[in-house]
Write an enzyme that holds these catalytic residues in place. Structure first.
Site, mmCIF file in Angstrom:
data_model
loop_
_atom_site.group_PDB
_atom_site.id
_atom_site.type_symbol
_atom_site.label_atom_id
_atom_site.label_comp_id
_atom_site.label_asym_id
_atom_site.label_seq_id
_atom_site.Cartn_x
_atom_site.Cartn_y
_atom_site.Cartn_z
ATOM 1 N N GLY A 3 41.513 34.765 0.674
ATOM 2 C CA GLY A 3 40.588 35.607 1.443
ATOM 3 C C GLY A 3 41.127 37.018 1.548
ATOM 4 O O GLY A 3 41.554 37.452 2.617
ATOM 5 N N SER A 6 39.118 42.153 4.540
ATOM 6 C CA SER A 6 39.613 43.230 5.403
ATOM 7 C C SER A 6 40.959 42.877 6.039
ATOM 8 O O SER A 6 41.966 43.558 5.799
ATOM 9 C CB SER A 6 38.595 43.515 6.513
ATOM 10 O OG SER A 6 37.301 43.581 5.989
ATOM 11 N N ARG A 31 35.524 38.083 -9.825
ATOM 12 C CA ARG A 31 36.231 38.826 -8.770
ATOM 13 C C ARG A 31 37.649 39.193 -9.241
ATOM 14 O O ARG A 31 38.149 40.280 -8.974
ATOM 15 C CB ARG A 31 36.264 37.941 -7.525
ATOM 16 C CG ARG A 31 36.684 38.589 -6.272
ATOM 17 C CD ARG A 31 35.518 38.889 -5.334
ATOM 18 N NE ARG A 31 36.022 39.627 -4.156
ATOM 19 C CZ ARG A 31 35.854 40.926 -3.988
ATOM 20 N NH1 ARG A 31 35.184 41.645 -4.845
ATOM 21 N NH2 ARG A 31 36.352 41.514 -2.921
ATOM 22 N N ALA A 125 40.432 46.113 10.803
ATOM 23 C CA ALA A 125 40.395 46.587 9.414
ATOM 24 C C ALA A 125 38.988 46.371 8.877
ATOM 25 O O ALA A 125 38.281 45.473 9.311
ATOM 26 C CB ALA A 125 41.391 45.806 8.567
ATOM 27 N N ARG A 127 36.511 46.876 4.994
ATOM 28 C CA ARG A 127 36.550 47.180 3.572
ATOM 29 C C ARG A 127 35.538 48.275 3.288
ATOM 30 O O ARG A 127 34.377 48.139 3.660
ATOM 31 C CB ARG A 127 36.201 45.928 2.788
ATOM 32 C CG ARG A 127 36.852 45.888 1.453
ATOM 33 C CD ARG A 127 36.885 44.504 0.902
ATOM 34 N NE ARG A 127 35.973 43.605 1.623
ATOM 35 C CZ ARG A 127 35.497 42.501 1.080
ATOM 36 N NH1 ARG A 127 35.842 42.179 -0.124
ATOM 37 N NH2 ARG A 127 34.686 41.713 1.762
ATOM 38 N N LYS A 178 40.374 35.131 23.940
ATOM 39 C CA LYS A 178 39.670 36.079 23.068
ATOM 40 C C LYS A 178 38.250 35.586 22.809
ATOM 41 O O LYS A 178 37.294 36.376 22.804
ATOM 42 C CB LYS A 178 40.442 36.265 21.750
ATOM 43 C CG LYS A 178 39.792 37.282 20.822
ATOM 44 C CD LYS A 178 40.781 37.930 19.894
ATOM 45 C CE LYS A 178 40.202 39.164 19.229
ATOM 46 N NZ LYS A 178 39.231 38.875 18.183
ATOM 47 N N ASN A 186 30.020 40.346 22.794
ATOM 48 C CA ASN A 186 29.386 40.528 21.485
ATOM 49 C C ASN A 186 27.892 40.167 21.450
ATOM 50 O O ASN A 186 27.087 40.985 20.966
ATOM 51 C CB ASN A 186 30.177 39.764 20.408
ATOM 52 C CG ASN A 186 31.601 40.275 20.266
ATOM 53 O OD1 ASN A 186 32.086 41.017 21.110
ATOM 54 N ND2 ASN A 186 32.281 39.891 19.207
ATOM 55 N N ASN A 196 29.447 48.916 23.004
ATOM 56 C CA ASN A 196 30.022 48.086 24.078
ATOM 57 C C ASN A 196 29.884 48.769 25.437
ATOM 58 O O ASN A 196 29.611 48.133 26.445
ATOM 59 C CB ASN A 196 31.502 47.808 23.802
ATOM 60 C CG ASN A 196 31.685 46.882 22.605
ATOM 61 O OD1 ASN A 196 30.713 46.294 22.111
ATOM 62 N ND2 ASN A 196 32.909 46.750 22.139
HETATM 63 P P1 NAD Z 1 36.106 39.644 5.222
HETATM 64 O O1 NAD Z 1 34.718 39.167 4.967
HETATM 65 O O2 NAD Z 1 36.412 41.095 5.095
HETATM 66 O O3 NAD Z 1 37.125 38.869 4.261
HETATM 67 C C1 NAD Z 1 37.009 37.503 3.972
HETATM 68 C C2 NAD Z 1 37.337 37.341 2.505
HETATM 69 O O4 NAD Z 1 37.410 35.944 2.229
HETATM 70 C C3 NAD Z 1 36.262 37.912 1.553
HETATM 71 O O5 NAD Z 1 36.896 38.787 0.653
HETATM 72 C C4 NAD Z 1 35.713 36.688 0.846
HETATM 73 O O6 NAD Z 1 35.315 36.958 -0.484
HETATM 74 C C5 NAD Z 1 36.925 35.779 0.910
HETATM 75 N N1 NAD Z 1 36.627 34.357 0.664
HETATM 76 C C6 NAD Z 1 35.692 33.576 1.252
HETATM 77 N N2 NAD Z 1 35.724 32.334 0.720
HETATM 78 C C7 NAD Z 1 36.698 32.355 -0.227
HETATM 79 C C8 NAD Z 1 37.206 31.376 -1.130
HETATM 80 N N3 NAD Z 1 36.688 30.139 -1.185
HETATM 81 N N4 NAD Z 1 38.221 31.735 -1.954
HETATM 82 C C9 NAD Z 1 38.737 32.980 -1.929
HETATM 83 N N5 NAD Z 1 38.298 33.953 -1.097
HETATM 84 C C10 NAD Z 1 37.283 33.625 -0.263
HETATM 85 O O7 NAD Z 1 36.493 39.097 6.665
HETATM 86 P P2 NAD Z 1 37.553 39.715 7.718
HETATM 87 O O8 NAD Z 1 36.897 40.793 8.491
HETATM 88 O O9 NAD Z 1 38.830 40.000 7.023
HETATM 89 O O10 NAD Z 1 37.708 38.482 8.712
HETATM 90 C C11 NAD Z 1 38.505 37.339 8.435
HETATM 91 C C12 NAD Z 1 38.771 36.623 9.754
HETATM 92 O O11 NAD Z 1 39.588 37.486 10.567
HETATM 93 C C13 NAD Z 1 37.484 36.382 10.579
HETATM 94 O O12 NAD Z 1 37.567 35.160 11.260
HETATM 95 C C14 NAD Z 1 37.470 37.551 11.563
HETATM 96 O O13 NAD Z 1 36.768 37.264 12.767
HETATM 97 C C15 NAD Z 1 38.961 37.700 11.833
HETATM 98 N N6 NAD Z 1 39.327 39.042 12.318
HETATM 99 C C16 NAD Z 1 38.978 40.133 11.585
HETATM 100 C C17 NAD Z 1 39.357 41.399 12.059
HETATM 101 C C18 NAD Z 1 39.012 42.647 11.288
HETATM 102 O O14 NAD Z 1 39.276 43.750 11.799
HETATM 103 N N7 NAD Z 1 38.450 42.574 10.092
HETATM 104 C C19 NAD Z 1 40.081 41.503 13.268
HETATM 105 C C20 NAD Z 1 40.414 40.356 13.976
HETATM 106 C C21 NAD Z 1 40.030 39.109 13.475
HETATM 107 O O1 KPL Z 2 36.921 41.737 19.678
HETATM 108 C C1 KPL Z 2 35.953 42.438 19.867
HETATM 109 C C2 KPL Z 2 34.882 42.377 18.834
HETATM 110 O O2 KPL Z 2 34.106 43.307 18.696
HETATM 111 O O3 KPL Z 2 34.847 41.354 18.122
HETATM 112 C C3 KPL Z 2 35.813 43.256 21.104
HETATM 113 C C4 KPL Z 2 35.875 44.729 20.769
HETATM 114 C C5 KPL Z 2 36.945 42.937 22.058
HETATM 115 C C6 KPL Z 2 34.518 42.979 21.813
HETATM 116 O O4 KPL Z 2 34.366 41.643 22.102
#
Ligand code: NAD
Ligand code: KPL
Length: 299
Positions: A3, A6, A31, A125, A127, A178, A186, A196
């Site tokens: 995965g 981001s 990919r 993060a 993309r 969380k 949300n 928010n």
């Molecule tokens: P994202 O969609 O940017 O990345 C997920 C990646 O997984 C994608 O590139 C997708 O192609 C890949 N993927 C899915 N199935 C796959 C498979 N079978 N094989 C290989 N790759 C596969 O998602 P994200 O934003 O990085 O979020 C990931 C998790 O982290 C989520 O649960 C999200 O809630 C959590 N999270 C994200 C952030 C953030 O800022 N992005 C912050 C805190 C928590």
């Molecule tokens: O984690 C968050 C989200 O947007 O997913 C915050 C900013 C804390 C709001 O629930």
């Protein structure tokens, strides 16, 4: 690293530049070809961009996996692990970076021979295009294993990689807290189509939701997570006043949400404990109806 989106990209680039041996596992040959054409993962951080040529492979590669970091969305995580499961070594570790709850337990139950470490992250993060990742928000990562309080010996590698973390003996408490915060903020931000900060005009619905969420947390034996929930929700609303919540961004961009692992999970837990949570149930109904109107999955 399964995965490489981001958050996965943010972790992978920092680990790679610290010299931690690592492979990206990309979904399919198309990919992988696109990744090779891009020359690596690009991370934009503090106004500076750098390309990291992290080696990458397909799920069906044959090298054994000792430690698997899973950074897919919660709804993809179990199926993604299943694709590489034959490669997991007997005492492998699976690190799970998913938000919400449900996917981690499903994976831990299905692969009991692996040690599953759950991670709760508040880093940000996104993309931009292709394999270019922007480190958008400072935050923290809590790592823990509900079945084993001992931290693994490799934790210091995260220091080398400048990944902010702490070992959490009570990782379930961190994840539930969380989840509850996300459930309060949300869905309302999606239904009101607002930043928010605008939710501070709605103290009454927030109060009722926080009361029900606290009850659910207590029923799940998460006393610490229930403590002071409403005050923290209000504080986060102020601190993130100018931001759109992650769920709002998902809906806005036509992406599937993780509702089933957030509000859906809270409602399921309430039902299992025989709690009446009319505010949470109504919120879930309204949110799911909105998702369907937008042509998005409601789970
Ligand atoms: P994202 O969609 O940017 O990345 C997920 C990646 O997984 C994608 O590139 C997708 O192609 C890949 N993927 C899915 N199935 C796959 C498979 N079978 N094989 C290989 N790759 C596969 O998602 P994200 O934003 O990085 O979020 C990931 C998790 O982290 C989520 O649960 C999200 O809630 C959590 N999270 C994200 C952030 C953030 O800022 N992005 C912050 C805190 C928590
Ligand atoms: O984690 C968050 C989200 O947007 O997913 C915050 C900013 C804390 C709001 O629930």
């Amino acid at each position: 690293m399964l995965g490489a989106g981001s958050l996965g990209g943010l972790w992978a680039t920092r680990l790679f530049r610290a010299g931690v041996p690592l492979h990206l596992i990309l979904r399919n040959p198309k990919r992988l070809a696109e990744y090779h054409a891009a020359g690596g993962l690009e991370l934009l951080e503090n106004g500076t961009s750098r390309l990291y040529p992290i080696p990458a492979e397909l799920p069906e590669a044959t090298t054994p996996i000792e430690r698997l970091l899973v950074a897919c969305k919660a709804y993809d995580a179990e199926a993604a692990v299943a694709e590489v499961a034959p490669r997991l070594t007997k005492h492998s570790e699976i690190l799970l970076l998913q938000n919400g709850l449900g996917s981690q337990q499903a994976i831990a139950a299905r692969w009991p021979e692996s040690r599953c470490i759950f991670i709760s992250s508040t880093e940000g993060a996104y993309r931009e295009v292709g394999f270019r990742i922007v480190h958008a928000g400072l935050g923290h990562n809590w790592l823990g294993d509900p079945g084993n309080r001992q931290p693994p010996p490799w934790l210091a590698e995260l220091n080398l990689a400048d990944i902010p973390y702490r070992w959490a003996e009570d990782i379930m408490g961190k994840l539930w807290r969380k989840l509850a915060i996300n459930c309060a903020i949300n869905p309302l931000s999606v239904l009101n189509d607002c930043h928010n900060g605008e939710l501070s005009n709605q103290p009454e619905p927030l109060h009722k939701l926080c009361c029900e969420l606290s009850e659910v947390l207590r029923a799940c034996d998460q006393m610490d997570a229930a403590d002071g929930l409403e005050a923290e929700v209000l504080r986060i609303i102020e601190a993130t006043a100018q931001n759109f919540s992650s769920m709002h961004q998902d809906v806005q961009n036509g992406r599937r949400t993780e509702v089933s692992f957030l509000l859906g999970q809270a409602c399921r837990a309430a039902r299992q404990h025989g709690l009446a949570t009319p505010e949470l149930c109504e919120l879930l109904d309204r949110l799911q109806a909105l998702l369907r109107r937008h042509g998005l999955p409601d789970d």
